[in-house]
Structures are given as C-alpha cells and as structure tokens.
Design a protein around this motif. Structure first.
Motif, PDB file in Angstrom:
ATOM      1  N   TYR A 140       0.814  -1.219   0.000  1.00  0.00           N
ATOM      2  CA  TYR A 140       0.000   0.000   0.000  1.00  0.00           C
ATOM      3  C   TYR A 140       0.845   1.266   0.000  1.00  0.00           C
ATOM      4  CZ  TYR A 140       0.516   0.648   5.095  1.00  0.00           C
ATOM      5  OH  TYR A 140       1.004   0.858   6.368  1.00  0.00           O
ATOM      6  N   ALA A 141       2.139   1.138   0.284  1.00  0.00           N
ATOM      7  CA  ALA A 141       3.043   2.292   0.230  1.00  0.00           C
ATOM      8  C   ALA A 141       4.478   1.781   0.109  1.00  0.00           C
ATOM      9  CB  ALA A 141       2.896   3.153   1.487  1.00  0.00           C
ATOM     10  N   GLU A 142       5.338   2.640  -0.338  1.00  0.00           N
ATOM     11  CA  GLU A 142       6.768   2.328  -0.452  1.00  0.00           C
ATOM     12  C   GLU A 142       7.307   1.893   0.907  1.00  0.00           C
ATOM     13  OE1 GLU A 142      10.449   1.933  -2.256  1.00  0.00           O
ATOM     14  OE2 GLU A 142       8.623   2.595  -3.283  1.00  0.00           O
ATOM     15  N   GLY A 143       8.045   0.788   0.918  1.00  0.00           N
ATOM     16  CA  GLY A 143       8.661   0.314   2.151  1.00  0.00           C
ATOM     17  C   GLY A 143       7.742  -0.513   3.044  1.00  0.00           C
ATOM     18  N   LYS A 144       6.480  -0.679   2.658  1.00  0.00           N
ATOM     19  CA  LYS A 144       5.542  -1.486   3.445  1.00  0.00           C
ATOM     20  C   LYS A 144       5.559  -2.924   2.935  1.00  0.00           C
ATOM     21  CE  LYS A 144       4.195   1.777   6.116  1.00  0.00           C
ATOM     22  NZ  LYS A 144       4.517   1.736   7.537  1.00  0.00           N
ATOM     23  N   TRP A 145       5.137  -3.831   3.783  1.00  0.00           N
ATOM     24  CA  TRP A 145       5.117  -5.241   3.402  1.00  0.00           C
ATOM     25  C   TRP A 145       4.044  -5.513   2.362  1.00  0.00           C
ATOM     26  CZ3 TRP A 145       4.985  -7.247   9.113  1.00  0.00           C
ATOM     27  CH2 TRP A 145       6.259  -7.120   9.671  1.00  0.00           C
ATOM     28  N   SER A 146       4.314  -6.489   1.516  1.00  0.00           N
ATOM     29  CA  SER A 146       3.303  -6.959   0.570  1.00  0.00           C
ATOM     30  C   SER A 146       2.279  -7.808   1.328  1.00  0.00           C
ATOM     31  CB  SER A 146       3.957  -7.800  -0.529  1.00  0.00           C
ATOM     32  OG  SER A 146       4.397  -9.045   0.008  1.00  0.00           O
ATOM     33  N   ILE A 147       1.203  -8.125   0.639  1.00  0.00           N
ATOM     34  CA  ILE A 147       0.185  -8.987   1.229  1.00  0.00           C
ATOM     35  C   ILE A 147       0.794 -10.348   1.573  1.00  0.00           C
ATOM     36  CG2 ILE A 147      -1.972 -10.220   0.736  1.00  0.00           C
ATOM     37  CD1 ILE A 147      -2.776  -7.714  -0.954  1.00  0.00           C
ATOM     38  N   LYS A 148       1.613 -10.880   0.680  1.00  0.00           N
ATOM     39  CA  LYS A 148       2.279 -12.164   0.954  1.00  0.00           C
ATOM     40  C   LYS A 148       3.188 -12.055   2.173  1.00  0.00           C
ATOM     41  CE  LYS A 148       2.520 -14.370  -3.580  1.00  0.00           C
ATOM     42  NZ  LYS A 148       3.461 -14.979  -4.539  1.00  0.00           N
ATOM     43  N   GLU A 149       3.884 -10.945   2.295  1.00  0.00           N
ATOM     44  CA  GLU A 149       4.770 -10.768   3.445  1.00  0.00           C
ATOM     45  C   GLU A 149       3.990 -10.681   4.755  1.00  0.00           C
ATOM     46  OE1 GLU A 149       8.703  -8.678   1.483  1.00  0.00           O
ATOM     47  OE2 GLU A 149       6.958  -7.407   1.887  1.00  0.00           O
ATOM     48  N   ILE A 150       2.815 -10.087   4.708  1.00  0.00           N
ATOM     49  CA  ILE A 150       1.968 -10.052   5.910  1.00  0.00           C
ATOM     50  C   ILE A 150       1.567 -11.473   6.301  1.00  0.00           C
ATOM     51  CG2 ILE A 150      -0.285  -9.358   6.822  1.00  0.00           C
ATOM     52  CD1 ILE A 150       0.056  -6.727   5.231  1.00  0.00           C
TER      53      ILE A 150
END
Length: 177
Positions: free
Chosen positions: A57-67
């Motif tokens: 959702y923003a630069e430097g934030k985790w992807s859905i897979k990473e969550i």
C-alpha cells in the motif's frame, strides 16, 4: 482449563508494547476467535491472485504475501513462548525482530496458496496447543524479550496481533471490499 475460560491477562503479565494487541481481543472464547480468524482469512483471500498479493500500500511497506508470512512466523514464535512457559520452563526466551524475519522469509517468491496453507497449519497447531493445556499452566510465569510474561499473555497476543493485521489487510489493501 479450556480456552473458553482463560482469563484476560493483567497489565503486568506482558510488556506494555503488547497491550495494544491484548486490547483487541474480544471476550469471546479464544478457541472460537482462533477458528473465526482462520475462516476470515480464507474469505478475504478467495478472490486474491498470486500477482495481486505482491501489492504494497506504500513504499517500504510489506506486501500482502509478506503479511501472511509474518503472521505465520509471529504465531509460531508466540506459541513456542506459550508452550515453554506453560510447561514450567524458566529459561529466558530471546526477543524477535520481525523486520529481519520478513525479508529472510522471501515470502513474495512463494505461491499464495502455499502461504495460506502454512498459516492454516500454524493456526490449527496453536488451537490444539491451547485446548490441551491444563488450568494451572495458564498462570505460569516466564521471561521473554527480557521481561516477565505469563503463559496466557502470548495466547491473547496471537489473537490480537492477527486482528491487527486483518484490519490492515481490509483498510490498507482493500481485501474483503
């Protein structure tokens, strides 16, 4: 003691950092909440593709897979802490640096169904652990991340932490909309 009667941890039973997660846990039985969260995750991901799960959702934030990977890792660590403390092991347990685990997990390289299956397996294991603990285990104290903690605190942290990230997936990534 069944997970249906686990008393909510008092403030001194965990680091203040975790109070935000514990506060997110409803008064419903923990076992029911574990099951409900698993169903919610499965519903949220019914229409998510492997490619769309790479979204951030923003630069430097985790992807859905990473969550998803983070949820599995964190639940494993807190269930392990709970197990050690509930069994009366007084060995101090180390902290956990989530920001180091996520890149090392390389979750974006894994298929989404595999990440979902892993989280399901972890969750079912956690639920079985909670259901199998005797009443006296819940009040046992241990040490994790340099601070005292009871066995019941990690159980509540697991549920509250997942609730937090489900909110992020809905609000920031638009899942379930």
């Amino acid at each position: 003691m069944s997970t249906m009667t686990i008393p909510r941890p008092e403030a001194e039973e965990s680091l203040a950092y975790y109070h935000r997660y514990i506060a997110r846990v409803s008064d419903e039985p923990l076992g029911d909440q574990l099951t409900a969260q698993l169903r919610e995750i499965e519903r949220l991901f019914e229409q998510v593709t492997d490619r769309s799960a790479l979204a951030r959702y923003a630069e430097g934030k985790w992807s859905i897979k990473e969550i998803l990977g983070h949820l599995s890792d964190t639940e494993r660590i807190f269930a392990y802490r709970l197990l050690r403390i509930a069994r009366g092991d007084a060995t101090p347990l180390p902290g956990y640096e989530e920001d180091a685990y996520v890149p090392a997990g390389r979750f974006d390289e894994r298929p989404l169904p595999m990440l979902l299956a892993e989280l399901r397996a972890v969750r079912l294991s956690t639920a079985a652990l909670l259901e199998g603990l005797p009443e006296e285990a819940w009040a046992r104290w241990g040490e994790a991340n340099g601070s005292p903690i009871t066995a019941r605190a990690p159980a509540f942290i697991i549920v509250g932490h997942c609730t937090h990230h489900l909110g992020v997936l809905r609000e920031r990534y638009g899942l379930g909309s």
